[in-house]
Design a protein around this motif. Structure first.
Motif, PDB file in Angstrom:
ATOM      1  N   ASP A 131     -21.860 -11.040   0.801  1.00 29.34           N
ATOM      2  CA  ASP A 131     -22.616 -10.447  -0.776  1.00 29.34           C
ATOM      3  C   ASP A 131     -20.971 -11.282  -1.591  1.00 29.34           C
ATOM      4  N   ASP A 132     -21.934 -11.401  -3.209  1.00 32.44           N
ATOM      5  CA  ASP A 132     -20.771 -12.282  -3.798  1.00 32.44           C
ATOM      6  C   ASP A 132     -20.217 -11.381  -4.430  1.00 32.44           C
ATOM      7  N   SER A 133     -20.280 -10.176  -4.528  1.00 38.72           N
ATOM      8  CA  SER A 133     -19.047  -8.941  -4.861  1.00 38.72           C
ATOM      9  C   SER A 133     -18.314  -8.189  -3.792  1.00 38.72           C
ATOM     10  N   ALA A 134     -16.877  -8.953  -4.258  1.00 39.87           N
ATOM     11  CA  ALA A 134     -15.386  -8.710  -3.497  1.00 39.87           C
ATOM     12  C   ALA A 134     -16.153  -6.941  -3.340  1.00 39.87           C
ATOM     13  N   LEU A 135     -16.303  -6.473  -3.949  1.00 31.04           N
ATOM     14  CA  LEU A 135     -15.925  -5.025  -4.587  1.00 31.04           C
ATOM     15  C   LEU A 135     -16.921  -4.226  -3.000  1.00 31.04           C
ATOM     16  N   PHE A 136     -18.084  -5.150  -3.321  1.00 32.78           N
ATOM     17  CA  PHE A 136     -19.400  -4.337  -1.724  1.00 32.78           C
ATOM     18  C   PHE A 136     -18.340  -4.709  -1.304  1.00 32.78           C
ATOM     19  N   ARG A 137     -18.355  -6.009  -0.695  1.00 32.75           N
ATOM     20  CA  ARG A 137     -17.525  -6.532   0.688  1.00 32.75           C
ATOM     21  C   ARG A 137     -16.502  -5.638   1.290  1.00 32.75           C
ATOM     22  N   VAL A 155     -19.813 -15.106   1.308  1.00 30.47           N
ATOM     23  CA  VAL A 155     -18.829 -15.302  -0.114  1.00 30.47           C
ATOM     24  C   VAL A 155     -20.749 -15.502  -0.578  1.00 30.47           C
ATOM     25  N   ASP A 156     -21.234 -16.269  -0.048  1.00 34.71           N
ATOM     26  CA  ASP A 156     -23.141 -16.451  -0.219  1.00 34.71           C
ATOM     27  C   ASP A 156     -23.484 -17.091   1.081  1.00 34.71           C
ATOM     28  N   ASP A 177     -26.694  -9.283   1.137  1.00 40.92           N
ATOM     29  CA  ASP A 177     -27.433  -8.947  -0.261  1.00 40.92           C
ATOM     30  C   ASP A 177     -28.389  -9.421  -0.137  1.00 40.92           C
ATOM     31  N   MET A 180     -27.890 -13.706  -4.484  1.00 42.06           N
ATOM     32  CA  MET A 180     -26.068 -14.548  -4.167  1.00 42.06           C
ATOM     33  C   MET A 180     -26.884 -16.196  -4.971  1.00 42.06           C
ATOM     34  N   LYS A 229     -27.997  -0.795  -2.278  1.00 42.97           N
ATOM     35  CA  LYS A 229     -26.798  -0.593  -2.678  1.00 42.97           C
ATOM     36  C   LYS A 229     -26.441   0.367  -3.729  1.00 42.97           C
TER      37      LYS A 229
END
Length: 418
Positions: A131-137, A155-156, A177, A180, A229
């Motif tokens: 996932d490119d979102s650190a928050l979701f990861r 990250v992708d 995700d 991305m 999500k």
């Protein structure tokens, strides 16, 4: 050996849980406590408890005090209770309890034990979160680690492919995700399915999009499942475990076809199938391989002296010793009788000699306990080392080396270079 703690003031419940766990899980130590004091004493003496099934109300600790005890020691906890107090349940579930099971349910014991079984299984599993979102990861990592699953992040899609290549064979499932940069989730899924079937790698799509066609595209590309999500822990838990269960079923079916029934090692047929791919890969890399043949010295004497049942134990011991000595990536198969064959890559000739000398010495020092004494035996090994695309050629060279080891006195490991 994994340790599992059972806490309940009912001897009947404790015995039922114990019997069900012993039926479902081998090689576990079960610790029993019928009150809070016993529970506290056991936890103080055992820092390696991997799971606990805990009664909510005990004679010396009501309203979940024992649950707070286990969770405060970071022991994954499943609660068994006859209460239907929803407020208390919500409070308990905030204490990182994995599940809350009503004792009155007809399958409560089986369900609790199945949950523990999954927990122990999950400790051996690794999931890649893309996932490119650190928050979701971070959110997915937190909940997956709560389920005792090992987590790696990317990250992708491009990063994910690099991670999978560097962790070849270690990753059981990918959570990816949709939107991305570089490589999106659908393209990543398609690329992964070029190399990994659904029997070898689970893929769950993640997306905040409301576009229903995205789900269809993911499934067409080869995804196993889909989670919206932001996710809920309960849904993630159910879907991830269900897909890991499916992978286990695929593995069990594969083992029936590819494993030797006596030792659990791969069989001859699988060895030849797997070795073809390994030799092709090493030929492209222009790298050496080692192929070793092993058998027990004077095995007929073992059978004649102790009988075929003990002979089978001697053969099973080969698999156990080799598992301790070799790397997980090494291919080991029982070819028949007391003969085993091994294929090793990414190893120098010097390290090959050192390794198989260690294998030989391990058998020389090994003792198998019997009712009226111990069984000891030695093995001889022949090893072929070099570059080849023909596994039969390498086995022939290793056989010649094995014959030399036998003729020169046995209990030897001899290498012939191709």
């Amino acid at each position: 050996m994994e340790k599992i703690l059972l806490i309940d003031d009912s001897d009947t419940i404790l015995e039922a849980l114990k019997l069900e766990i012993e039926k479902e899980l081998s090689d576990v130590e079960i610790l029993l406590a019928c009150n809070y004091k016993q529970s506290n004493d056991i936890i103080r003496k055992n820092s390696d408890i991997v799971a606990a099934i805990v009664d909510l109300h005990l004679p010396d600790a009501s309203d979940g005090k024992a649950v707070l005890l286990t969770s405060s020691h970071n022991i994954p906890t499943i609660v068994l209770s006859s209460t239907s107090d929803e407020l208390l349940k919500k409070l308990i579930m905030k204490k990182d309890v994995l599940d809350f099971i009503h004792k009155d349910a007809s399958n409560s014991i089986e369900y609790a034990v199945s949950f523990v079984k999954k927990l122990v299984r999950n400790m051996t599993k690794t999931i890649l979160v893309v996932d490119d979102s650190a928050l979701f990861r971070k959110s997915f990592r937190s909940d997956l680690e709560r389920m005792k699953i090992n987590v790696i992040e990317a990250v992708d899609g491009k990063d994910a492919l690099d991670v999978i290549e560097s962790h070849d064979g270690e990753i059981s499932m990918v959570l990816t995700d949709y939107n991305m940069p570089h490589i999106d989730g659908i393209e990543l899924t398609s690329k992964l399915r070029e190399s990994y079937t659904k029997a070898h790698l689970g893929i769950i799509a993640l997306s905040a999009t409301e576009d229903e066609s995205a789900l269809a595209d993911f499934l067409k590309a080869g995804a196993n499942d889909f989670i919206n999500k932001p996710h809920k822990y309960e849904e993630l838990n159910v879907r991830v475990n269900a897909n890991l269960d499916l992978l286990d079923l695929f593995q069990a079916a594969s083992d029936l076809a590819n494993r030797d029934f006596l030792t659990g090692s791969y069989n001859r047929r699988y060895f030849f199938e797997a070795s073809a791919a390994i030799l092709d890969k090493n030929a492209r890399k222009d790298e050496n391989i080692a192929v070793a043949t092993l058998d027990i010295d004077h095995f007929k004497n073992v059978n004649d002296t102790y009988g075929h049942d003990i002979g089978d134990i001697a053969i099973q011991e080969i698999a156990k010793v080799l598992e301790k000595c070799l790397r997980k990536s090494d291919l080991v198969a029982r070819f028949g009788g007391e003969e085993f064959c091994m294929l090793l890559e990414n190893i120098s000739k010097e390290d090959t000699q050192i390794l198989f000398e260690k294998v030989r010495a391990s058998f020389e020092d090994n003792e198998i306990p019997l009712e009226d004494g111990v069984l000891k035996y030695t093995v001889s090994l022949g090893i072929a080392y070099g570059k080849s695309t023909d596994i039969n050629e390498m086995i022939k060279i290793s056989d010649d080396a094995l014959y030399e080891a036998k003729d020169s006195g046995r209990n030897r490991a001899i290498i012939h270079e191709k």
